[in-house]
Design a protein around this motif. Sequence first.
Motif, PDB file in Angstrom:
ATOM      1  N   LYS A  25      -9.390  -4.340  74.465  1.00 52.28           N
ATOM      2  CA  LYS A  25      -9.134  -3.875  73.098  1.00 52.28           C
ATOM      3  C   LYS A  25     -10.222  -2.919  72.592  1.00 52.28           C
ATOM      4  CE  LYS A  25      -5.290  -6.111  72.321  1.00 52.28           C
ATOM      5  NZ  LYS A  25      -4.023  -5.384  72.051  1.00 52.28           N
ATOM      6  N   GLU A 217      -4.086 -17.301  75.449  1.00 55.12           N
ATOM      7  CA  GLU A 217      -3.674 -17.633  74.078  1.00 55.12           C
ATOM      8  C   GLU A 217      -4.890 -17.691  73.151  1.00 55.12           C
ATOM      9  OE1 GLU A 217      -1.095 -21.006  73.496  1.00 55.12           O
ATOM     10  OE2 GLU A 217      -0.152 -20.704  75.449  1.00 55.12           O
ATOM     11  N   LYS A 220      -6.167 -14.114  72.495  1.00 54.66           N
ATOM     12  CA  LYS A 220      -5.350 -13.405  71.503  1.00 54.66           C
ATOM     13  C   LYS A 220      -5.639 -13.913  70.096  1.00 54.66           C
ATOM     14  CE  LYS A 220      -1.523 -12.179  74.600  1.00 54.66           C
ATOM     15  NZ  LYS A 220      -0.104 -12.415  74.941  1.00 54.66           N
ATOM     16  N   ALA A 221      -5.824 -15.239  69.970  1.00 52.96           N
ATOM     17  CA  ALA A 221      -6.111 -15.812  68.649  1.00 52.96           C
ATOM     18  C   ALA A 221      -7.453 -15.321  68.123  1.00 52.96           C
ATOM     19  CB  ALA A 221      -6.100 -17.335  68.740  1.00 52.96           C
ATOM     20  N   TYR A 223      -9.043 -12.550  69.013  1.00 54.04           N
ATOM     21  CA  TYR A 223      -8.912 -11.126  68.683  1.00 54.04           C
ATOM     22  C   TYR A 223      -8.282 -10.953  67.294  1.00 54.04           C
ATOM     23  CZ  TYR A 223      -7.090  -6.381  68.547  1.00 54.04           C
ATOM     24  OH  TYR A 223      -6.774  -5.102  68.151  1.00 54.04           O
ATOM     25  N   LYS A 224      -7.242 -11.727  67.020  1.00 56.51           N
ATOM     26  CA  LYS A 224      -6.560 -11.627  65.725  1.00 56.51           C
ATOM     27  C   LYS A 224      -7.521 -11.948  64.579  1.00 56.51           C
ATOM     28  CE  LYS A 224      -2.306 -13.102  63.400  1.00 56.51           C
ATOM     29  NZ  LYS A 224      -1.091 -13.962  63.498  1.00 56.51           N
ATOM     30  N   ILE A 225      -8.402 -12.938  64.790  1.00 51.23           N
ATOM     31  CA  ILE A 225      -9.375 -13.291  63.752  1.00 51.23           C
ATOM     32  C   ILE A 225     -10.341 -12.132  63.510  1.00 51.23           C
ATOM     33  CG2 ILE A 225     -11.298 -14.838  63.170  1.00 51.23           C
ATOM     34  CD1 ILE A 225      -9.802 -16.992  64.840  1.00 51.23           C
ATOM     35  N   THR A 226     -10.724 -11.434  64.571  1.00 52.13           N
ATOM     36  CA  THR A 226     -11.657 -10.307  64.406  1.00 52.13           C
ATOM     37  C   THR A 226     -11.035  -9.169  63.608  1.00 52.13           C
ATOM     38  OG1 THR A 226     -11.035  -9.125  66.452  1.00 52.13           O
ATOM     39  CG2 THR A 226     -12.745 -10.845  66.634  1.00 52.13           C
ATOM     40  N   GLN A 227      -9.714  -9.183  63.496  1.00 43.70           N
ATOM     41  CA  GLN A 227      -9.029  -8.095  62.800  1.00 43.70           C
ATOM     42  C   GLN A 227      -8.714  -8.405  61.341  1.00 43.70           C
ATOM     43  OE1 GLN A 227      -8.669  -5.091  64.681  1.00 43.70           O
ATOM     44  NE2 GLN A 227     -10.033  -6.478  65.801  1.00 43.70           N
ATOM     45  N   THR A 228      -9.087  -9.616  60.894  1.00 40.01           N
ATOM     46  CA  THR A 228      -8.818  -9.967  59.502  1.00 40.01           C
ATOM     47  C   THR A 228     -10.092  -9.861  58.681  1.00 40.01           C
ATOM     48  OG1 THR A 228      -7.990 -11.680  57.994  1.00 40.01           O
ATOM     49  CG2 THR A 228      -9.162 -12.437  59.931  1.00 40.01           C
ATOM     50  N   TYR A 235      -8.909 -22.746  62.353  1.00 42.34           N
ATOM     51  CA  TYR A 235      -7.750 -22.319  63.137  1.00 42.34           C
ATOM     52  C   TYR A 235      -7.539 -23.339  64.263  1.00 42.34           C
ATOM     53  CZ  TYR A 235      -8.302 -17.683  60.975  1.00 42.34           C
ATOM     54  OH  TYR A 235      -8.414 -16.639  60.083  1.00 42.34           O
TER      55      TYR A 235
END
Length: 267
Positions: A25, A217, A220-221, A223-228, A235
């Motif tokens: 990413k 999994e 991905k979770a 990574y998603k946190i780094t984008q918020t 979580y």
Amino acid sequence: MSKVVLITGGSSGIGKSVGEFLLQKGFIVYGTSRNPQNNPNHPFQLIALDVTNVETIQKAIDKVISNEGRIDVLVNNAGMGITGPIEETPTQEMRNVFETNFFGAIEVMKAVLPQMRQQKRGLIINVTSIAGYMGLPFRGIYSATKGALEIVTEAIRMEVKGFGIHITNVAPGDFATNIASGRYHTPVFENSPYKKTYQENLDLMNAHVDSGSDPLEMAKAIYKITQTSKPKVHYKVGNFMQKFSIVLKKILPDTIYEKLLMNHYKL
């Protein structure tokens, strides 16, 4: 600008999967290992770090800052397991696991916070466990270390929020990793009153790990946190029943929930 991430326990398992995914990413990824020389062809750079040794923690963080000028994300992933009847588990082994899973994670946070405060931003993700939400038979000490880290995270995230730093917990369920090989196992003693039930539960634990979810999994979770911009406090990442077990504990009377656990673990 690419974010700089430091992942403790990055040589294998969840840490390695997270690092590989974040690398794809566009992150600048540093992982840590007690013995990085044992992984010469690792997909991202490994730095020597032992979370029970403050000097190695500071050296590793100083190296990342020297190379990159900042640390945007810390994934506090290093940890170890422990199994055994509490009565028969050496207290020193219990202390060792707390030193790694609890105090080790705190020491890494303490070492990275001054840099993040200077940057006026930063994200720390503490990898805990769904097991930390309940006392599991023959895994009570492991559950305690992860539950303690969940509570400390709740406190420290409020203390540092005013500096632009966010801290959160991610609690995984069972994932297909090599965690079982690194656990401290209290031996199954021949004359132990726990011999039958402990052995059955050891077999069950190992089966759960072997059939666990893909660590991707978790990657991905995270990574998603780094984008918020506003991470939640907690979580959970796992299959439906693992996450639902936490809900059941909240809504069921204690004794009924205990019976469900005892039935599951054949006690």
